[in-house]
Write an enzyme that holds these catalytic residues in place. Structure first.
Site, PDB file in Angstrom:
ATOM      1  N   ASP A   1       0.846  -1.198   0.000  1.00 24.09           N
ATOM      2  CA  ASP A   1       0.000   0.000   0.000  1.00 24.09           C
ATOM      3  C   ASP A   1       0.888   1.258   0.000  1.00 24.09           C
ATOM      4  O   ASP A   1       1.795   1.369   0.831  1.00 24.09           O
ATOM      5  CB  ASP A   1      -0.865  -0.046   1.273  1.00 24.09           C
TER       6      ASP A   1
ATOM      7  N   HIS B   1      -9.389   5.170  -1.832  1.00 23.27           N
ATOM      8  CA  HIS B   1      -8.643   5.098  -0.572  1.00 23.27           C
ATOM      9  C   HIS B   1      -9.464   5.783   0.521  1.00 23.27           C
ATOM     10  O   HIS B   1     -10.445   6.460   0.237  1.00 23.27           O
ATOM     11  CB  HIS B   1      -7.290   5.800  -0.723  1.00 23.27           C
ATOM     12  N   GLY B   2      -9.005   5.613   1.764  1.00 21.65           N
ATOM     13  CA  GLY B   2      -9.661   6.305   2.869  1.00 21.65           C
ATOM     14  C   GLY B   2     -11.088   5.845   3.091  1.00 21.65           C
ATOM     15  O   GLY B   2     -11.979   6.653   3.362  1.00 21.65           O
ATOM     16  N   GLY B   3     -11.310   4.519   2.993  1.00 19.59           N
ATOM     17  CA  GLY B   3     -12.670   3.982   3.106  1.00 19.59           C
ATOM     18  C   GLY B   3     -13.322   4.192   4.466  1.00 19.59           C
ATOM     19  O   GLY B   3     -14.548   4.168   4.584  1.00 19.59           O
TER      20      GLY B   3
ATOM     21  N   ASN C   1      -8.595   0.838   6.533  1.00 15.00           N
ATOM     22  CA  ASN C   1      -7.559   0.567   7.520  1.00 15.00           C
ATOM     23  C   ASN C   1      -7.985   1.052   8.912  1.00 15.00           C
ATOM     24  O   ASN C   1      -8.193   0.268   9.829  1.00 15.00           O
ATOM     25  CB  ASN C   1      -6.249   1.251   7.078  1.00 15.00           C
TER      26      ASN C   1
ATOM     27  N   ASN D   1     -10.228   0.770  -0.014  1.00 19.97           N
ATOM     28  CA  ASN D   1      -9.250   0.511   1.051  1.00 19.97           C
ATOM     29  C   ASN D   1      -9.791   0.924   2.416  1.00 19.97           C
ATOM     30  O   ASN D   1     -10.274   2.050   2.587  1.00 19.97           O
ATOM     31  CB  ASN D   1      -7.980   1.326   0.819  1.00 19.97           C
TER      32      ASN D   1
HETATM   33  P1  13P Z   1      -8.483   4.558   6.061  1.00 22.40           P
HETATM   34  O1  13P Z   1      -7.449   4.327   7.113  1.00 22.40           O
HETATM   35  O2  13P Z   1      -9.037   5.924   6.102  1.00 22.40           O
HETATM   36  O3  13P Z   1      -9.528   3.511   6.061  1.00 22.40           O
HETATM   37  O4  13P Z   1      -7.711   4.463   4.654  1.00 22.40           O
HETATM   38  C1  13P Z   1      -7.114   3.267   4.259  1.00 22.40           C
HETATM   39  C2  13P Z   1      -6.341   3.420   3.000  1.00 22.40           C
HETATM   40  O5  13P Z   1      -6.727   4.125   2.096  1.00 22.40           O
HETATM   41  C3  13P Z   1      -5.087   2.681   2.858  1.00 22.40           C
HETATM   42  O6  13P Z   1      -4.409   3.028   1.711  1.00 22.40           O
END
Ligand code: 13P
Length: 287
Positions: free
Chosen positions: A84, A207-209, A231, A229
């Site tokens: 990533d 990204h930034g789900g 995280n 994504n």
């Molecule tokens: P979040 O931590 O906001 O879910 O984003 C995850 C991500 O985009 C990893 O590349």
């Protein structure tokens, strides 16, 4: 066996659903995500940031752990192990270590340099059968100490990078990593629409789900997003469940201090989060 993310993402784009990339941080994370994917018959992508790779004692350790679990837990759904936000050097290290997919994040370079480096990696990945994600327009928020501003990508630059033959493309559309601030403007569907119009079949990556409202996720999928994504949301769920266990004094009862007990509620919370996301993304039963 680990697979490239190409086939699962092409199927997702054609079938109007998205495959989740869930970032891993340790053994509990990896096991919880793989077991949930298997139970729900969903394809899955395990994301490893360079910081998490270092934390887990290096990329080779990660590859060994994941391959071992695929075999010993009888995981038969398609699983990609993906770097990533890789640096140029990090990409080569992961290719060598046995990852099946990489992301080269050249979004902070001038577009010409992003194109050059991406082009080179397209060639290497094609030779080795790996999928490659590229990024245009930096994604905001903080990840591994790097803070981006949450830009909207230029659709023409997206086309330029997509035409190099990458497998999937991450484009900034106002999304950011981590929790969204109160005054967040939401995703720019106008940008996403323009990007898809120019890049056609290319699976797009969001990204930034974490914390994106459900209706926005669904709309993004309808406009060509095939990989999402997540995280922070798993981290928050893990931390909350672990806090509850400790605050209830359970670590002080019997052998409640045993890490296999202490970390169990957190692992269950990750499973529940992954399940919820897979339902929302529509990937259940698509393995
Ligand atoms: P979040 O931590 O906001 O879910 O984003 C995850 C991500 O985009 C990893 O590349």
């Amino acid at each position: 066996m680990l697979v490239s993310a190409k086939e699962m993402l092409e199927k997702a784009k054609a079938g109007h659903y998205a495959v989740g990339q869930f970032n891993i941080n340790n053994l509990e994370w990896t096991k919880a995500i793989l077991q949930t994917a298997q139970e729900l018959n969903s394809p899955v992508i395990l994301g490893v940031s360079e910081g998490a790779g270092k934390y887990m004692a290096g990329y080779k350790t990660v590859v060994g752990m994941v391959n071992g679990m695929l075999e010993e837990l009888n995981i038969t759904v398609p699983v990609a192990l993906h770097l990533d936000h890789g640096s140029y050097e990090g990409c080569y290290k992961c290719i060598e270590a046995g990852f099946s997919s990489i992301m080269f994040d050249g979004s902070h370079y001038p577009i010409e340099e992003n194109v050059e480096k991406t082009k080179e990696l397209v060639k290497v990945c094609a030779e080795k059968g790996l999928s490659l994600e590229a990024e245009v327009g930096s994604i905001g928020g903080e990840e591994d100490g790097v803070v981006g501003m949450g830009e909207c990508a230029d659709p023409n630059e997206c086309k330029m990078i997509a035409d190099l033959g990458v497998t999937m493309l991450a484009a900034g559309i106002g999304n950011i990593h981590g929790k969204y601030p109160e005054n967040w403007q939401g995703l720019s569907f106008e940008t996403l629409d323009a990007i898809q119009a120019l890049t056609g079949e290319m699976p797009l990556v969001l990204h930034g789900g974490t914390g994106i409202p459900e209706d926005m996720i669904k709309k993004a999928i309808s406009l060509g997003v095939a990989k999402i994504n997540v995280n922070t949301e798993c981290q928050l769920a893990f931390a909350a469940a672990t806090r509850e266990y400790v605050e209830a004094g359970k670590d002080l009862q019997g052998k409640g201090y045993d890490p296999r007990k202490l970390l169990a509620p957190g692992a269950e919370a990750i499973k529940a989060t992954v399940k919820e996301k897979m339902e929302l993304f529509g990937s259940i039963g698509k393995a």
